[in-house]
Design an enzyme around this catalytic site. Structure first.
Site, PDB file in Angstrom:
ATOM      1  CB  ALA A  75     122.887  49.183  20.034  1.00  0.00           C
ATOM      2  N   GLY A  87     119.078  52.490  19.073  1.00  0.00           N
ATOM      3  CA  GLY A  87     118.366  51.417  19.765  1.00  0.00           C
ATOM      4  C   GLY A  87     117.478  51.948  20.892  1.00  0.00           C
ATOM      5  CD  GLU A 128     116.418  50.696  16.170  1.00  0.00           C
ATOM      6  OE1 GLU A 128     117.460  50.666  16.868  1.00  0.00           O
ATOM      7  OE2 GLU A 128     116.363  50.205  15.034  1.00  0.00           O
ATOM      8  CD  GLU A 183     120.507  53.693  14.555  1.00  0.00           C
ATOM      9  OE1 GLU A 183     120.020  54.744  14.056  1.00  0.00           O
ATOM     10  OE2 GLU A 183     119.906  52.997  15.381  1.00  0.00           O
TER      11      GLU A 183
END
Ligand code: CAA
Length: 257
Positions: free
Chosen positions: A65, A108, A111, A131
């Protein structure tokens, strides 16, 4: 579409979505994910498309992200922005999606790969949920899907340390279907897509739905808890320090506050 490229018929019945923010290693900002969602919804309705491939570029599928977009947000900002509702819509795609991964698939990005149905990896691919190194936790399904995919002990190790898995390790732990030389990953993804695209689209869609049901029982509950805990990290000084340190290209100093 600013951050993705869609080619509807590179091969009969196969569409290709390319993530296209190369300078930022395809960091997944909200607009990019909304573009992916819109493209998938259109392709799902298009009878000329039966299988969808999602790829990045040789250097990165996606490095997570967009940290710069999130760095100064509060927990309540994150709750109200609700960026993961877009991801919820993406996972409702009915047609099979193959991720073709080269380079980084982190946070992300990893993911997103796990939200797809099958994964072809270049030998250069690197998977991870780093993260923790920026003072937060996975928020788009990593704690749930990685654990189901590779088992608890290894998922704990990766999520608690932020270590990466090489492509070979990812194959060993059954995160990916196949690892091929870097010149071949997109070709192999197309081979797999073409094989599926020759079969009954109705049966393929129903098979996908059934497999996901076995995999996703309790997933909704797990995703909700993960999402809330991800938002909660934004109430900590450590998340602010971790993301600020990433942007300022220095080591973070975590205080446990
Ligand atoms: N968000 C925003 N920008 C990013 C980014 C990200 N996730 N990843 C890389 N970039 C940017 C860098 O800031 C840099 O931009 P500038 O040139 O403007 O400085 C550019 O992309 C190239 O990156 P690097 O210079 O860092 O490249 P590198 O080869 O030295 O390192 C890397 C590559 C190891 C992937 C490193 O970029 C990195 O650690 N990225 C962050 C990985 C990460 O922590 N991902 C998780 C994000 S949080 C998340 O995803 C939450 C969730 O669950 C939804």
């Amino acid at each position: 579409m600013e951050f993705i490229k869609v080619t509807e018929q590179k091969e009969p019945f196969v569409a290709l979505i390319e993530l296209n923010r190369p300078k930022e290693l395809n960091a997944l900002n909200r607009q990019l994910m909304e573009e992916v969602r819109d493209a998938l919804q259109q392709l799902d309705k298009n009878d000329l498309v039966r299988v969808i491939i999602i790829t990045g570029n040789e250097q990165a599928f996606a490095a997570g992200a967009d940290i710069k977009q999130m760095a100064d947000k509060t927990a309540i900002d994150m709750l109200m922005i609700d960026q993961f509702s877009t991801w919820d819509q993406i996972r409702k795609t009915k047609k099979p999606i193959i991720a073709a991964v080269s380079g980084f698939a982190l946070g992300g990005g990893c993911e997103f790969v796990m939200t797809c149905d099958m994964v072809i990896a270049s030998e250069t691919a690197k998977f991870g949920q780093p993260e923790i190194k920026i003072g937060t936790i996975p928020g788009a399904g990593g704690t749930q899907r990685l654990t189901k995919a590779i088992g608890k002990a290894k998922a704990m190790e990766l999520i608690l340390t932020g270590r990466f898995l090489s492509a070979e390790e990812a194959f060993f732990y059954r995160l990916v279907n196949k690892v091929v030389p870097k010149e071949m990953y997109l070709y192999e993804a197309f081979q797999l897509a073409k094989e599926i695209a020759q079969l009954s689209p109705v049966a393929v869609q129903l098979a996908k739905e059934s497999i996901n049901r076995s995999f996703e029982t309790h997933l909704d509950e797990g995703l909700t808890l993960e999402r809330k805990n991800f938002y909660l990290t934004f109430a900590s000084e450590d998340q602010k320090e971790g993301m600020k340190a990433f942007v300022e290209k220095r080591k973070p100093d975590f205080k446990g506050k």
